[in-house]
Scaffold this active site. Structure first.
Site, PDB file in Angstrom:
ATOM      1  N   GLY A  13     -33.487   1.272   5.467  1.00 18.89           N
ATOM      2  CA  GLY A  13     -32.912   2.576   5.794  1.00 18.89           C
ATOM      3  C   GLY A  13     -33.859   3.395   6.655  1.00 18.89           C
ATOM      4  CB  SER A  15     -32.131   3.994  11.603  1.00 23.76           C
ATOM      5  OG  SER A  15     -31.171   4.487  10.693  1.00 23.76           O
ATOM      6  NE  ARG A  16     -28.763   8.210   9.366  1.00 18.41           N
ATOM      7  CZ  ARG A  16     -27.470   8.398   9.558  1.00 18.41           C
ATOM      8  NH1 ARG A  16     -27.044   9.129  10.570  1.00 18.41           N
ATOM      9  NH2 ARG A  16     -26.593   7.844   8.762  1.00 18.41           N
ATOM     10  CB  VAL A  64     -30.687  -2.986   0.736  1.00 14.75           C
ATOM     11  CG1 VAL A  64     -31.613  -2.647   1.896  1.00 14.75           C
ATOM     12  CG2 VAL A  64     -29.896  -1.763   0.275  1.00 14.75           C
ATOM     13  CG  ASN A  90     -36.239   5.382   3.040  1.00 18.83           C
ATOM     14  OD1 ASN A  90     -36.526   6.471   2.568  1.00 18.83           O
ATOM     15  ND2 ASN A  90     -35.389   5.257   4.056  1.00 18.83           N
ATOM     16  CB  SER A 142     -35.460  11.590  -5.869  1.00 16.27           C
ATOM     17  OG  SER A 142     -35.018  12.934  -5.826  1.00 16.27           O
ATOM     18  CE1 TYR A 154     -30.500   9.908  -4.029  1.00 19.16           C
ATOM     19  CE2 TYR A 154     -31.503  11.767  -5.182  1.00 19.16           C
ATOM     20  CZ  TYR A 154     -31.493  10.869  -4.131  1.00 19.16           C
ATOM     21  OH  TYR A 154     -32.481  10.932  -3.182  1.00 19.16           O
ATOM     22  CE  LYS A 158     -33.623   8.102  -4.564  1.00 24.57           C
ATOM     23  NZ  LYS A 158     -34.154   7.112  -3.598  1.00 24.57           N
TER      24      LYS A 158
END
Length: 253
Positions: A13, A15-16, A64, A90, A142, A154, A158
């Site tokens: 992940g 690319s940004r 992934v 990531n 996180s 989430y 995490k």
């Protein structure tokens, strides 16, 4: 000579956002970098951006959550650069909602990308690292791991990554492989922009509200996370293993 000269880093992940910030940090310090992502357009933009700065990066579209795609990507990376020394798990998504509104798909997608994704990538990469008796695995957790309203999926994922981190540290340490985690607080990324949109406020309002609760009185940037990742990835950090560092501008309990 850069701190990571001669090392090869793979960022999922990447690319940004945070992932791109991590990739740039490694490139600046001499590493060869590979990025996998499911977004071809974002990969192309990242590759072009890095190319303009004089960096040659390996990019490949891969999910992934699909172990066969991960295997192909890692094999291609090793063929191009000769090894894989650092893995940064990531890749992530958010599907925020209150528990009573959360769908099965919302739950399963977040679990798959964060947990199954980290599992797939770590399991594939560790084979190369064990053989070369050296490796660094850094998982991006996180502060939400400590609980956050509207993020049952989430937060759970995490938190799970932290347990995964500590277990890999125990299992892989004897092979010269360390596993650690970075847990970001509020970082300005596309993901937090999506959060602002979800709760019906402007991104500027979200930043202002977040900063008001951060002891250092500023929001985080991808480079802040990249610095922590680089610490764990450093060859000099070989006695730091199974740790979680919160990068949030203040203490987290």
């Amino acid at each position: 000579m850069g701190r990571f000269e001669g090392k090869v880093a793979l960022i999922t992940g990447g690319s940004r956002g945070i992932g791109k910030g991590v990739a740039e940090k490694f490139l600046e310090e001499g590493a060869k970098v590979g990025i996998i992502d499911i977004n071809q357009e974002a990969l192309n933009e990242a590759e072009q951006d890095f190319s303009q700065k004089g960096y040659d990066v390996f990019t490949k579209v891969a999910s992934v959550t699909e172990v066969d795609q991960v295997k192909v990507a890692v094999e291609a990376l090793v063929n191009q650069f000769g090894s894989v020394d650092i893995l940064v798990n990531n890749a992530g998504v958010i599907r925020d909602n209150m528990l009573f509104k959360m769908t099965d798909d919302d739950w399963e997608l977040v679990m798959d990308v964060h947990l199954k994704g980290a599992f797939n990538c770590s399991r594939v990469v560790q084979q190369y690292m064990v053989e070369q008796k050296y490796g660094r695995i850094i998982n991006i957790s996180s502060t939400s791991a400590l609980g956050n309203r509207g993020q049952a999926n989430y937060s759970t994922a995490k938190a799970g990554l932290q347990g995964f981190t500590k277990t890999l540290a125990i299992e892989l340490g004897k092979y010269g492989i360390t596993t650690n985690a970075v847990a970001p607080g509020f970082i300005e990324t596309d993901m937090t922009k999506a959060t602002a949109e979800r709760i019906g406020i402007t991104f500027e309002q979200l930043v202002e509200h977040s900063v008001s609760q951060i002891p250092v009185a500023r929001s985080g940037k991808p480079s802040d996370i990249a610095n922590a990742v680089a610490f764990f990835a450093d060859e000099a950090s070989s006695f730091v293993n199974g740790q979680v560092i919160y990068v949030a501008g203040g203490p987290k309990n």
